[in-house]
Design a protein around this motif. Structure first.
Motif, mmCIF file in Angstrom:
data_model
loop_
_atom_site.group_PDB
_atom_site.id
_atom_site.type_symbol
_atom_site.label_atom_id
_atom_site.label_comp_id
_atom_site.label_asym_id
_atom_site.label_seq_id
_atom_site.Cartn_x
_atom_site.Cartn_y
_atom_site.Cartn_z
ATOM 1 N N ARG A 55 0.823 -1.214 0.000
ATOM 2 C CA ARG A 55 0.000 0.000 0.000
ATOM 3 C C ARG A 55 0.856 1.262 0.000
ATOM 4 N NH1 ARG A 55 -1.481 -2.471 5.147
ATOM 5 N NH2 ARG A 55 -0.207 -1.595 6.822
ATOM 6 N N THR A 56 0.277 2.331 -0.532
ATOM 7 C CA THR A 56 0.931 3.633 -0.554
ATOM 8 C C THR A 56 0.285 4.521 0.500
ATOM 9 O OG1 THR A 56 -0.602 4.654 -2.130
ATOM 10 C CG2 THR A 56 1.225 3.337 -3.034
ATOM 11 N N THR A 57 0.638 5.786 0.512
ATOM 12 C CA THR A 57 0.050 6.714 1.486
ATOM 13 C C THR A 57 -1.320 7.210 1.035
ATOM 14 O OG1 THR A 57 1.198 8.559 0.400
ATOM 15 C CG2 THR A 57 2.287 7.514 2.301
ATOM 16 N N THR A 58 -1.771 6.780 -0.136
ATOM 17 C CA THR A 58 -3.069 7.238 -0.628
ATOM 18 C C THR A 58 -4.041 6.113 -0.986
ATOM 19 O OG1 THR A 58 -2.197 7.366 -2.892
ATOM 20 C CG2 THR A 58 -2.113 9.387 -1.545
ATOM 21 N N ASP A 59 -3.526 4.893 -1.214
ATOM 22 C CA ASP A 59 -4.432 3.828 -1.651
ATOM 23 C C ASP A 59 -3.711 2.488 -1.607
ATOM 24 O OD1 ASP A 59 -6.749 2.652 -2.626
ATOM 25 O OD2 ASP A 59 -7.019 4.160 -4.194
ATOM 26 N N SER A 60 -4.480 1.413 -1.752
ATOM 27 C CA SER A 60 -3.873 0.092 -1.920
ATOM 28 C C SER A 60 -3.239 0.031 -3.304
ATOM 29 C CB SER A 60 -4.933 -1.003 -1.768
ATOM 30 O OG SER A 60 -6.038 -0.762 -2.626
ATOM 31 N N CYS A 61 -2.307 -0.893 -3.489
ATOM 32 C CA CYS A 61 -1.554 -0.909 -4.747
ATOM 33 C C CYS A 61 -2.386 -1.389 -5.926
ATOM 34 C CB CYS A 61 -0.297 -1.767 -4.591
ATOM 35 S SG CYS A 61 -0.634 -3.550 -4.479
ATOM 36 N N GLY A 62 -3.329 -2.307 -5.667
ATOM 37 C CA GLY A 62 -4.181 -2.811 -6.736
ATOM 38 C C GLY A 62 -3.584 -3.940 -7.551
ATOM 39 N N VAL A 63 -2.296 -4.278 -7.315
ATOM 40 C CA VAL A 63 -1.645 -5.295 -8.157
ATOM 41 C C VAL A 63 -1.042 -6.453 -7.371
ATOM 42 C CG1 VAL A 63 -1.168 -3.680 -10.030
ATOM 43 C CG2 VAL A 63 0.503 -3.950 -8.181
ATOM 44 N N CYS A 64 -0.900 -6.319 -6.054
ATOM 45 C CA CYS A 64 -0.333 -7.414 -5.270
ATOM 46 C C CYS A 64 -1.331 -8.582 -5.233
ATOM 47 C CB CYS A 64 0.011 -6.948 -3.860
ATOM 48 S SG CYS A 64 -1.420 -6.585 -2.808
ATOM 49 N N PRO A 65 -0.909 -9.784 -4.872
ATOM 50 C CA PRO A 65 -1.833 -10.924 -4.826
ATOM 51 C C PRO A 65 -3.057 -10.671 -3.947
ATOM 52 C CG PRO A 65 0.433 -11.695 -4.689
ATOM 53 C CD PRO A 65 0.493 -10.190 -4.610
#
Length: 377
Positions: A55-65
């Motif tokens: 995750r980043t400081t603004t959202d989940s990454c969307g690409v991890c398992p």
């Protein structure tokens, strides 16, 4: 589901992200607010953010398992509870019986309504509920170890639909949860939730969407609409994206309610008791969720009619109706005044209360009709 997919609610999103960054995630959170503001989608996005491995400081990454599984609602540490119905196949129904339907329903959009969910599973005349045996499933699942993520997350949609037995069983789990367990309750009426459960959750108020936020979502999803159409729909939706979507699609439910309401008021005004009995008989064949939906629609139409009557020169600008609803309410408004609006609201709310508690619907609607005859004359 990511935060950026929802639209709006930026301030609430920032606070939720901060709670994760500071490692101050309350184990039981209550997301509450009005219909159509995206609170269920926000709960899922928050759960995905908590479980994201990059995750980043603004959202989940969307690409991890983990995120990829969340996007299909198949993560093994994500669990859902929601209102269900009894059928010959499921005499003791639990949410898992309808999990396939649930994923199909949730993945279609970001804004949800209880009546459309129940129609999706063919509720017909039944009211959805969360029953005692559901709590047994919750306890069993959450006592297991996590499979992949740091947290086991249980999202409960409409906890106010839990019966007393289910609520009491859930209370103990909320009081003494297993380690790394996160409850997210998503509610539209916290007054109907057991007080002892309320006192053990961290309340997170999810406000209605701003007009600008509704406009942005409409523009993104409906580029064919003109700027004026978007402005009108956003204003009339009044922060409710479910209503905005209904206005865009001119939904069958809204059209049906308007036809039923306009006919009902004409019959009541003309004291046509014979046809009122026919109307009541037709209404009694509707499912109870639809009957409750109609009564809520009638409440809104009465309030809007009163606003048109009492608004004077500003009446049109404060109206939240368009097209045939507005045309009808403009003519009907002269019958709704300070002398009767409060009593009308009281009678409609009473009828909703009795329908919800399985009173004989024919008697409820006939009694209500006879009272409306007196009140609007």
């Amino acid at each position: 589901m990511q935060f950026k997919e929802i639209g709006g609610l930026s301030e609430v999103t920032k606070r939720l992200i901060q709670s994760v960054e500071l490692n101050r995630i309350s184990h039981a959170q209550l997301f509450f607010g009005p219909e159509g503001n995206g609170k269920l989608a926000l709960a899922i996005a928050f759960a995905q953010y908590v479980s994201c491995t990059a995750r980043t400081t603004t959202d989940s990454c969307g690409v991890c398992p983990s995120c990829k599984k969340y996007q299909k609602l198949i993560h093994p540490d994500l669990h859902f509870v929601f209102p269900v119905i009894r059928t010959p196949k499921f005499t003791k129904p639990v949410s898992d019986n309808y999990l396939g339907n649930w994923r199909e329903y949730i993945l279609k959009a970001n804004f949800y309504k209880l009546t459309t969910w129940l129609e999706h599973i063919g509720a017909e005349n039944q009211q959805g509920g969360i029953y005692a045996h559901e709590s047994e499933q919750i306890i069993r699942k959450l006592n297991l170890k996590t499979y992949e993520a740091e947290y086991k997350i249980m999202i409960i949609w409409f906890p106010e639909k839990m019966n007393i037995s289910a609520s009491n069983k859930l209370l103990k789990m909320i009081e003494e949860p297993p380690p790394k367990t996160l409850f997210i309750l998503v509610s539209e009426d916290i007054n109907k939730i057991l007080g002892t459960i309320l006192s053990r959750t961290q309340a997170v108020k999810i406000p209605a969407l701003k007009i600008e936020e509704v406009s942005e979502i409409i523009i993104e999803d409906n580029p064919e609409l003109t700027p004026q159409q978007i402005t009108d729909i956003a204003r009339i939706a009044n922060g409710n994206m479910v209503r905005a979507q209904n206005l865009i699609s001119k939904s069958e439910e809204t059209q049906r309610h308007f036809g039923q309401f306009s006919e009902w008021m004409r019959l009541c005004y003309t004291k046509n008791v014979v046809d009122i009995v026919r109307w009541v008989d037709e209404m009694s064949r509707e499912g109870r969720e639809r009957q409750k939906g109609f009564l809520l629609y009638a409440l809104r139409m009465m309030r809007e009619s009163f606003a048109l009557n009492a608004g004077g020169e500003n009446a049109q600008s404060i109206s939240y109706l368009i097209n045939e609803e507005k045309d009808f309410a403009t003519k009907f408004s002269k019958f709704i005044s300070p002398k009767n609006i409060f009593k009308i609201n009281e009678e409609l709310n009473n009828a909703h209360f009795h329908i919800e508690r399985n009173a004989l619907n024919k008697l409820v609607f006939l009694d209500l009709s006879l009272k409306i005859i007196k009140l609007i004359r």
